[in-house]
Design an enzyme around this catalytic site. Structure first.
Site, PDB file in Angstrom:
ATOM      1  N   LYS A 122       0.837  -1.209   0.000  1.00  0.00           N
ATOM      2  CA  LYS A 122       0.000   0.000   0.000  1.00  0.00           C
ATOM      3  C   LYS A 122       0.870   1.256   0.000  1.00  0.00           C
ATOM      4  O   LYS A 122       0.536   2.244  -0.655  1.00  0.00           O
ATOM      5  CB  LYS A 122      -0.943   0.004   1.212  1.00  0.00           C
ATOM      6  N   LYS A 203      -4.908  -9.901  -6.318  1.00  0.00           N
ATOM      7  CA  LYS A 203      -6.086 -10.191  -5.496  1.00  0.00           C
ATOM      8  C   LYS A 203      -7.204  -9.200  -5.818  1.00  0.00           C
ATOM      9  O   LYS A 203      -6.934  -8.015  -6.058  1.00  0.00           O
ATOM     10  CB  LYS A 203      -5.638 -10.091  -4.030  1.00  0.00           C
ATOM     11  N   LYS A 206     -11.113  -3.843  -3.248  1.00  0.00           N
ATOM     12  CA  LYS A 206     -12.068  -2.733  -3.360  1.00  0.00           C
ATOM     13  C   LYS A 206     -11.436  -1.505  -3.970  1.00  0.00           C
ATOM     14  O   LYS A 206     -12.078  -0.732  -4.653  1.00  0.00           O
ATOM     15  CB  LYS A 206     -12.559  -2.312  -1.970  1.00  0.00           C
TER      16      LYS A 206
HETATM   17  N1  AQP Z   1      -9.710 -11.080  -2.953  1.00  0.00           N
HETATM   18  C1  AQP Z   1     -10.042 -11.586  -1.781  1.00  0.00           C
HETATM   19  N2  AQP Z   1     -10.277 -12.911  -1.632  1.00  0.00           N
HETATM   20  C2  AQP Z   1     -10.634 -13.444  -0.456  1.00  0.00           C
HETATM   21  N3  AQP Z   1     -10.790 -12.690   0.663  1.00  0.00           N
HETATM   22  C3  AQP Z   1     -10.581 -11.367   0.579  1.00  0.00           C
HETATM   23  N4  AQP Z   1     -10.661 -10.356   1.474  1.00  0.00           N
HETATM   24  C4  AQP Z   1     -10.347  -9.197   0.866  1.00  0.00           C
HETATM   25  N5  AQP Z   1     -10.059  -9.406  -0.420  1.00  0.00           N
HETATM   26  C5  AQP Z   1     -10.198 -10.744  -0.636  1.00  0.00           C
HETATM   27  C6  AQP Z   1     -11.040 -10.541   2.862  1.00  0.00           C
HETATM   28  O1  AQP Z   1     -12.095  -9.618   3.141  1.00  0.00           O
HETATM   29  C7  AQP Z   1     -11.970  -9.177   4.486  1.00  0.00           C
HETATM   30  C8  AQP Z   1     -12.060  -7.700   4.560  1.00  0.00           C
HETATM   31  O2  AQP Z   1     -10.996  -7.071   3.927  1.00  0.00           O
HETATM   32  P1  AQP Z   1     -10.720  -5.551   4.219  1.00  0.00           P
HETATM   33  O3  AQP Z   1     -11.785  -4.710   3.679  1.00  0.00           O
HETATM   34  O4  AQP Z   1     -10.480  -5.337   5.652  1.00  0.00           O
HETATM   35  O5  AQP Z   1      -9.361  -5.238   3.563  1.00  0.00           O
HETATM   36  P2  AQP Z   1      -8.605  -5.893   2.411  1.00  0.00           P
HETATM   37  O6  AQP Z   1      -8.212  -7.275   2.778  1.00  0.00           O
HETATM   38  O7  AQP Z   1      -7.477  -4.964   2.104  1.00  0.00           O
HETATM   39  O8  AQP Z   1      -9.704  -5.931   1.286  1.00  0.00           O
HETATM   40  P3  AQP Z   1      -9.755  -5.157  -0.061  1.00  0.00           P
HETATM   41  O9  AQP Z   1     -11.026  -5.496  -0.695  1.00  0.00           O
HETATM   42  O10 AQP Z   1      -8.518  -5.420  -0.837  1.00  0.00           O
HETATM   43  O11 AQP Z   1      -9.823  -3.651   0.393  1.00  0.00           O
HETATM   44  P4  AQP Z   1      -8.871  -2.424   0.073  1.00  0.00           P
HETATM   45  O12 AQP Z   1      -8.790  -2.350  -1.403  1.00  0.00           O
HETATM   46  O13 AQP Z   1      -9.580  -1.261   0.694  1.00  0.00           O
HETATM   47  O14 AQP Z   1      -7.536  -2.695   0.709  1.00  0.00           O
HETATM   48  C9  AQP Z   1     -10.656  -9.720   5.035  1.00  0.00           C
HETATM   49  O15 AQP Z   1     -10.932 -10.859   5.825  1.00  0.00           O
HETATM   50  C10 AQP Z   1      -9.907 -10.115   3.807  1.00  0.00           C
HETATM   51  O16 AQP Z   1      -9.025 -11.195   4.045  1.00  0.00           O
END
Ligand code: AQP
Length: 338
Positions: A122, A203, A206
């Site tokens: 990040k 991966k 969001k």
């Molecule tokens: N691609 C993924 N596959 C499986 N699990 C996922 N999680 C996130 N992406 C995937 C799981 O969703 C939960 C919440 O995640 P988060 O919002 O706290 O942060 P993150 O992991 O950083 O998710 P994003 O979607 O990638 O958000 P941004 O882009 O804001 O950083 C966690 O349990 C995560 O493992």
């Protein structure tokens, strides 16, 4: 107004997990986390957080963030989290999260945080980074340790942060005496890492902006179909389970996670299927899986008073547990608690 539920915390083992309200929740968040939560809530005493303090570790537009917090809470309920048995909490409404984070920050070596791959990824994407991004996993440790959670259901990307949580808890216990419970990581057997449809080496996330990258839980069926039909596959014409690229593996994982098919059913159904038909089959599985969630979401979103009450009740319910942990930690560290 009638309170949603003043349930008492029992002696069941406890679960804590959270999602950042940083955008539209996608099928990775659902299959990696939410779907598992729904299943676990019957066997555990669960606290599910909308982690808005984590969200602001990178800049968020304030008006959008406010809206996403409510949307995320509504999606938790729509996905099947039952507020009569689980606590759906907006992290910032329980001040003990931030307080314990500071106490743990002072007991965490800087080198441990600088090694975190999510921080490095990040940080590489930002022109300048705030200190909060480095502290992100300490805040996550605080969320978990605050409620003495025994298990934390997350996607694979959060495994390293869970290990760090255990390291922080262990070193705190060694220095100040037994205080924290060691939490276990719970990964789903299928769907622990859903990849981007446009680039299956990354991966699903969001914060990725490409329109073909993620399927939002609120995407209408026509959009879901379009996104799946455009998904990256490989140069083969049809499914070959012995020789397939990450895009095809990802589509099969999405199908299996939504349908709950066994490995045997997958092996009997897909080999030799042309990619066009594979995509149609996957799209229909996603549409069918999301349809009831979207229906419930529309009902919940139409009643903001109900949602507010659910969040308020949950914060009232968990605050005594959280405050109790902070008091113990302060006492152990020699902080003034009179
Ligand atoms: N691609 C993924 N596959 C499986 N699990 C996922 N999680 C996130 N992406 C995937 C799981 O969703 C939960 C919440 O995640 P988060 O919002 O706290 O942060 P993150 O992991 O950083 O998710 P994003 O979607 O990638 O958000 P941004 O882009 O804001 O950083 C966690 O349990 C995560 O493992």
């Amino acid at each position: 107004m009638k309170r949603v539920l003043p349930i008492q915390f029992s002696m069941k083992p406890r679960v804590l997990s959270g999602i950042q309200p940083t955008g539209s929740l996608h099928i990775g968040n659902y299959l990696g986390a939410l779907k598992n939560w729904v299943r676990m809530q019957h066997d555990y005493e669960c606290v599910f957080c909308i982690v808005d303090l984590h969200a602001i570790t990178v800049y968020q537009d304030p008006a959008e963030l406010r809206q996403k917090i409510q949307q995320t809470a509504a999606i938790f309920l729509a996905a099947g989290i039952d507020p009569k048995i689980s606590s759906v909490v907006v992290q910032s409404t329980v001040a003990a999260h931030a307080e314990l984070c500071w106490l743990l920050t002072c007991a965490t070596p800087l080198g441990w945080l600088e090694r975190m791959t999510q921080f490095k990824d990040k940080a590489a994407k930002q022109e300048s980074i705030g200190d909060g991004l480095l502290q992100y996993p300490v805040l996550m440790a605080a969320d978990i340790l605050l409620y003495k959670a025994n298990a934390v259901p997350v996607g694979d990307d959060q495994s390293q942060h869970l290990e760090l949580t255990r390291d922080i808890a262990q070193s705190f216990n060694a220095r100040y005496g037994d205080t924290f419970v060691m939490p276990e990581t719970r990964l789903p057997s299928v769907g622990a890492r859903i990849m981007g449809l446009d680039d299956p080496t990354k991966k699903m996330s969001k914060s990725e902006t490409g329109s073909g990258h993620a399927i939002s839980l609120l995407d209408p069926p026509s959009v879901i179909r379009k996104k799946v039909m455009r998904a990256t596959t490989d140069s083969n014409p049809a499914v070959d389970l012995e020789n397939m690229g990450p895009g095809v593996q990802n589509l099969l994982a999405i199908h299996q996670a939504f349908t709950g098919w066994s490995d045997g059913q997958m092996k009997a159904h897909f080999p030799g299927m042309r990619y066009g038909d594979l995509k149609k089959t996957v799209a229909e599985a996603v549409v069918a899986g999301l349809e009831p969630i979207q229906q419930r979401y529309n009902e919940i979103a139409a009643d903001p008073t109900y949602l507010k009450q659910v969040l308020r009740d949950a914060a009232d319910r968990v605050s005594p547990i959280a405050n109790d942990t902070v008091r113990t930690v302060k006492q152990r560290m020699g902080i003034y608690t009179e």
